[in-house]
Design an enzyme around this catalytic site. Sequence first.
Site, short mmCIF file in Angstrom:
data_model
loop_
_atom_site.label_atom_id
_atom_site.label_comp_id
_atom_site.label_asym_id
_atom_site.label_seq_id
_atom_site.Cartn_x
_atom_site.Cartn_y
_atom_site.Cartn_z
CB THR A 1 -0.96 0.01 1.21
OG1 THR A 1 -1.77 1.19 1.16
CG2 THR A 1 -0.20 0.01 2.52
CG HIS B 1 5.06 -10.91 17.03
ND1 HIS B 1 6.02 -11.84 16.69
CD2 HIS B 1 5.68 -10.03 17.88
CE1 HIS B 1 7.15 -11.54 17.29
NE2 HIS B 1 6.98 -10.44 18.02
#
Length: 431
Positions: A350, A402
């Site tokens: 993006t 994560h």
Amino acid sequence: MATEVKVPELPESVSEATVGEWQKKQGDAVERDENLLDLETDKVVLEVPAVAAGKLAEIKVQAGDTVQAGDVLAIIEEGEAGDTGGDESADDDSADEKTEAESGSTSSESDADSDQSGSDDAVASPAASKLMDENDIAARDVSGTGKDGRITKADVQKAIDSKSSSAKNTSSANRDTSGAQPPATEQADRQALGEVSPERVEQRVPMTRIRQRIAERLLDASQNTAMLTTFNEVDMKAVMDLRAQYKEKFEKEHDVRLGFMSFFVKAAVEALKRYPIMNASIDEGDIVYHGYYDIGVAVSSPRGLLVPVLRDADQQSYAQVESKIRDFGKRAQDGKVTMDEMTGGTFTITNGGVFGSLLSTPIINPPQAAILGMHATNDKPVVRNGEIVIRPMMMLAVSYDHRLIDGRDAVLFLRTIKELLEDPARLLLQV
């Protein structure tokens, strides 16, 4: 013979749609395959064309209604469109466009008409009349450029724009101040609220299905992933020099402009090859490693952010990447990006830099595990070989899940992209 216009098959996983504004009125003549209305789903906007030529005899749903696949939207009485509507067929928006096209092909007549003032008796199409009523514009204030001086919707819009411009100039002169025009988004907001007044104005409008879906996905990403972001800064001088050296030859050879996105796509693919966990996803407790590189490229549209996918980006040339991204951008503005083109994707890029963003934390696009955020490039003082020099610097950000990706892999992944961009020859040599 009456023919039903039905809601077409909706994309997979889409159960219903919202009816947009009708492009035709009940009783109007229609041509076969002429767009009657748009249906907005939570993913794409679908056009509903006329299934036959004739007259739009009955409209069964209104703008804002919720419909499902197979529902009847309207009834068309079949026949030649010109025969059913007669001269009245020129009273719809498509006739306005036809008239404008005719006036465009006879520019000398159009120019002559545009120089003449209108009158209260001037003939205007219903679409033009409605627009005049909504904006308090009199027919005498509009110069008709259509056939025989007919006032078209475009003529009214031109008069509105002229009136608005004049009002702004007058206001500016009274204040004895000058400045840049407000951005397009601010103008759109002001237009949505109508004339600015000292009153405390509020306007409540329903959230579009696409905006609802974007909100759901962003909320899902923030609640159901352990998202973390790491940053690095890249010196864009080498890429900018290379682009400046070859952009004219590149465009002449491939008929597409050489931008920066192709460099980032190629750098991301190479980095994904080295750190395949960044290209993976979680599926019901399993880690899915993707042996292909489908890169989602976020593009803006009037209805929200869309993420069409560059399939097999590793197998595409720089020219192919640039061409596809340009095509996605154009079709996003027209609502022509299909559901299939936005399905899948293993990694997303993006670019907030096109709007001037200096730093942000992009949100992961589930079920993907990572996303790369680009930002604005600005000249900054940096140290090179013990000396302070000015270089064009861009901040890069990688947000990652994560649960799946360790910080070490994310940091090394981003550093790899930085190194590839600062020495573009490495992209070609894959070193």
